[in-house]
Design a protein around this motif. Structure first.
Motif, PDB file in Angstrom:
ATOM      1  N   GLU A  77       4.456   1.620   1.815  1.00 34.14           N
ATOM      2  CA  GLU A  77       3.878   2.605   0.899  1.00 34.14           C
ATOM      3  C   GLU A  77       2.610   2.069   0.248  1.00 34.14           C
ATOM      4  O   GLU A  77       1.640   2.801   0.073  1.00 34.14           O
ATOM      5  N   LEU A  78       2.603   0.783  -0.076  1.00 35.28           N
ATOM      6  CA  LEU A  78       1.409   0.182  -0.666  1.00 35.28           C
ATOM      7  C   LEU A  78       0.242   0.241   0.314  1.00 35.28           C
ATOM      8  O   LEU A  78      -0.880   0.596  -0.065  1.00 35.28           O
ATOM      9  N   LEU A  79       0.488  -0.086   1.568  1.00 31.02           N
ATOM     10  CA  LEU A  79      -0.563  -0.025   2.588  1.00 31.02           C
ATOM     11  C   LEU A  79      -1.120   1.392   2.711  1.00 31.02           C
ATOM     12  O   LEU A  79      -2.328   1.592   2.799  1.00 31.02           O
ATOM     13  N   ARG A  80      -0.225   2.367   2.674  1.00 35.25           N
ATOM     14  CA  ARG A  80      -0.642   3.766   2.796  1.00 35.25           C
ATOM     15  C   ARG A  80      -1.537   4.176   1.618  1.00 35.25           C
ATOM     16  O   ARG A  80      -2.567   4.806   1.789  1.00 35.25           O
ATOM     17  N   ARG A  81      -1.143   3.757   0.423  1.00 38.30           N
ATOM     18  CA  ARG A  81      -1.892   4.163  -0.774  1.00 38.30           C
ATOM     19  C   ARG A  81      -3.205   3.402  -0.933  1.00 38.30           C
ATOM     20  O   ARG A  81      -4.213   3.977  -1.334  1.00 38.30           O
ATOM     21  N   ILE A  82      -3.185   2.129  -0.633  1.00 32.45           N
ATOM     22  CA  ILE A  82      -4.360   1.292  -0.904  1.00 32.45           C
ATOM     23  C   ILE A  82      -5.511   1.599   0.046  1.00 32.45           C
ATOM     24  O   ILE A  82      -6.679   1.426  -0.302  1.00 32.45           O
ATOM     25  N   ASP A  83      -5.188   2.072   1.230  1.00 30.51           N
ATOM     26  CA  ASP A  83      -6.231   2.379   2.223  1.00 30.51           C
ATOM     27  C   ASP A  83      -7.046   3.623   1.867  1.00 30.51           C
ATOM     28  O   ASP A  83      -8.084   3.865   2.447  1.00 30.51           O
ATOM     29  N   ARG A  84      -6.562   4.398   0.901  1.00 31.60           N
ATOM     30  CA  ARG A  84      -7.254   5.643   0.534  1.00 31.60           C
ATOM     31  C   ARG A  84      -8.346   5.437  -0.504  1.00 31.60           C
ATOM     32  O   ARG A  84      -9.078   6.363  -0.804  1.00 31.60           O
ATOM     33  N   PHE A  85      -8.448   4.223  -1.065  1.00 29.67           N
ATOM     34  CA  PHE A  85      -9.378   3.996  -2.167  1.00 29.67           C
ATOM     35  C   PHE A  85     -10.268   2.789  -1.907  1.00 29.67           C
ATOM     36  O   PHE A  85      -9.933   1.911  -1.123  1.00 29.67           O
ATOM     37  N   THR A  86     -11.410   2.744  -2.619  1.00 27.42           N
ATOM     38  CA  THR A  86     -12.252   1.551  -2.616  1.00 27.42           C
ATOM     39  C   THR A  86     -11.511   0.477  -3.394  1.00 27.42           C
ATOM     40  O   THR A  86     -10.990   0.738  -4.476  1.00 27.42           O
ATOM     41  N   LYS A  87     -11.478  -0.718  -2.853  1.00 26.20           N
ATOM     42  CA  LYS A  87     -10.705  -1.794  -3.478  1.00 26.20           C
ATOM     43  C   LYS A  87     -11.527  -2.549  -4.515  1.00 26.20           C
ATOM     44  O   LYS A  87     -12.681  -2.878  -4.277  1.00 26.20           O
ATOM     45  N   ASP A  88     -10.899  -2.837  -5.698  1.00 23.10           N
ATOM     46  CA  ASP A  88     -11.553  -3.673  -6.695  1.00 23.10           C
ATOM     47  C   ASP A  88     -11.331  -5.148  -6.325  1.00 23.10           C
ATOM     48  O   ASP A  88     -10.709  -5.460  -5.300  1.00 23.10           O
ATOM     49  N   ASN A  89     -11.832  -6.060  -7.157  1.00 25.04           N
ATOM     50  CA  ASN A  89     -11.753  -7.496  -6.845  1.00 25.04           C
ATOM     51  C   ASN A  89     -10.322  -7.986  -6.640  1.00 25.04           C
ATOM     52  O   ASN A  89     -10.076  -8.841  -5.784  1.00 25.04           O
ATOM     53  N   ILE A  90      -9.386  -7.459  -7.411  1.00 23.91           N
ATOM     54  CA  ILE A  90      -7.997  -7.915  -7.290  1.00 23.91           C
ATOM     55  C   ILE A  90      -7.346  -7.330  -6.039  1.00 23.91           C
ATOM     56  O   ILE A  90      -6.668  -8.032  -5.284  1.00 23.91           O
ATOM     57  N   GLU A  91      -7.579  -6.051  -5.766  1.00 20.47           N
ATOM     58  CA  GLU A  91      -6.997  -5.435  -4.566  1.00 20.47           C
ATOM     59  C   GLU A  91      -7.528  -6.061  -3.286  1.00 20.47           C
ATOM     60  O   GLU A  91      -6.846  -6.084  -2.263  1.00 20.47           O
ATOM     61  N   GLN A  92      -8.755  -6.595  -3.334  1.00 19.27           N
ATOM     62  CA  GLN A  92      -9.342  -7.227  -2.150  1.00 19.27           C
ATOM     63  C   GLN A  92      -8.622  -8.525  -1.766  1.00 19.27           C
ATOM     64  O   GLN A  92      -8.843  -9.053  -0.678  1.00 19.27           O
ATOM     65  N   ARG A  93      -7.762  -9.010  -2.635  1.00 22.82           N
ATOM     66  CA  ARG A  93      -6.996 -10.226  -2.318  1.00 22.82           C
ATOM     67  C   ARG A  93      -5.899  -9.947  -1.286  1.00 22.82           C
ATOM     68  O   ARG A  93      -5.310 -10.882  -0.762  1.00 22.82           O
ATOM     69  N   GLY A  94      -5.609  -8.682  -1.048  1.00 19.90           N
ATOM     70  CA  GLY A  94      -4.698  -8.320   0.037  1.00 19.90           C
ATOM     71  C   GLY A  94      -3.312  -7.883  -0.404  1.00 19.90           C
ATOM     72  O   GLY A  94      -2.866  -8.156  -1.520  1.00 19.90           O
ATOM     73  N   VAL A  95      -2.629  -7.203   0.515  1.00 19.84           N
ATOM     74  CA  VAL A  95      -1.304  -6.647   0.260  1.00 19.84           C
ATOM     75  C   VAL A  95      -0.270  -7.745   0.032  1.00 19.84           C
ATOM     76  O   VAL A  95       0.571  -7.640  -0.874  1.00 19.84           O
ATOM     77  N   ALA A  96      -0.314  -8.806   0.824  1.00 18.62           N
ATOM     78  CA  ALA A  96       0.660  -9.899   0.667  1.00 18.62           C
ATOM     79  C   ALA A  96       0.550 -10.508  -0.730  1.00 18.62           C
ATOM     80  O   ALA A  96       1.569 -10.803  -1.373  1.00 18.62           O
ATOM     81  N   TYR A  97      -0.682 -10.669  -1.199  1.00 22.26           N
ATOM     82  CA  TYR A  97      -0.914 -11.210  -2.542  1.00 22.26           C
ATOM     83  C   TYR A  97      -0.315 -10.264  -3.597  1.00 22.26           C
ATOM     84  O   TYR A  97       0.400 -10.709  -4.502  1.00 22.26           O
ATOM     85  N   LEU A  98      -0.578  -8.968  -3.474  1.00 21.29           N
ATOM     86  CA  LEU A  98      -0.081  -7.999  -4.447  1.00 21.29           C
ATOM     87  C   LEU A  98       1.451  -7.954  -4.463  1.00 21.29           C
ATOM     88  O   LEU A  98       2.068  -7.867  -5.528  1.00 21.29           O
ATOM     89  N   LEU A  99       2.064  -8.046  -3.288  1.00 21.65           N
ATOM     90  CA  LEU A  99       3.524  -8.037  -3.223  1.00 21.65           C
ATOM     91  C   LEU A  99       4.127  -9.297  -3.826  1.00 21.65           C
ATOM     92  O   LEU A  99       5.206  -9.260  -4.434  1.00 21.65           O
ATOM     93  N   GLN A 100       3.429 -10.424  -3.692  1.00 23.19           N
ATOM     94  CA  GLN A 100       3.872 -11.663  -4.339  1.00 23.19           C
ATOM     95  C   GLN A 100       3.807 -11.512  -5.864  1.00 23.19           C
ATOM     96  O   GLN A 100       4.714 -11.923  -6.580  1.00 23.19           O
ATOM     97  N   VAL A 101       2.735 -10.898  -6.359  1.00 27.50           N
ATOM     98  CA  VAL A 101       2.593 -10.644  -7.796  1.00 27.50           C
ATOM     99  C   VAL A 101       3.733  -9.731  -8.268  1.00 27.50           C
ATOM    100  O   VAL A 101       4.330  -9.953  -9.321  1.00 27.50           O
TER     101      VAL A 101
END
Length: 195
Positions: free
Chosen positions: A130-154
């Protein structure tokens, strides 16, 4: 009552805060970073400018938190405060980068918040798909550019911090239907017994 809405990017916190706020009178809606004039400048520095070093980023978040508590949270404790993010996020992002240990981070946040903590915490969780689906629809900020694996670890660290906080909490599946999520959150806020 100070309610903290926590979760990584794209889980629907802001949408739910907007929806939930309509069920109550005298609501203060705020966010970290960016809930004050100084916070707006800090938010821009962190999310959209050249990224600062990890330690500088941590102290920028702490500066925002200190200002937010002094100007928004503490003066409005007699009202319902719905905050999009707070110290849980701050600690989780810092822990994910191994900047300082949990004890030291807790001490710094305790100082920034003047010893004031949320009355309840709502944590939104999201699956990788679901995160992959949602994140691909928007321009990524500096934190989102760190990647899905990073966000899931957070997200994993956030959950651990929320559970160990001893503050009443509610876990929300971000994939659930929006009306169900709103109803669940409103009931949680109104429930004086907490978790």
């Amino acid at each position: 009552m100070y309610i903290l809405f926590e979760g990584i990017d794209r889980v629907g916190k802001s949408t739910q805060i907007e929806r939930v706020s309509t069920f109550f009178d005298e609501v203060i809606v705020t966010k970290e970073p960016g809930g004050t004039k100084l916070g707006q400048q800090i938010r821009s520095l962190i999310l959209h400018e050249n990224p600062p070093s990890s330690l500088a980023e941590l102290f920028l978040f702490l500066a925002d938190r200190a200002e937010h508590f002094a100007k928004v949270i503490i003066p409005n404790r007699n009202k319902l405060i719905l905050s999009d993010r707070g110290y849980i996020s701050g600690m989780a992002y810092a822990l994910s980068k191994n900047i300082l240990d949990e004890k030291k981070l807790f001490e710094l946040n305790h100082i920034a918040m003047q010893g004031e903590y949320p009355d309840k915490i709502i944590l939104f969780e999201i699956s990788e798909e679901e995160l992959l689906r949602r994140i691909d629809r928007f321009t990524k900020d500096n934190i989102e550019q760190r990647g899905v694996a990073y966000l899931l670890q957070v997200q994993k660290i956030m959950k651990k911090l929320v559970i160990s906080s001893k503050i009443p909490y509610l876990l929300i599946n971000a994939s659930d239907e929006m009306d169900i999520i709103t109803k669940t959150i409103v009931s949680f806020i109104k429930d004086s017994n907490g978790n």
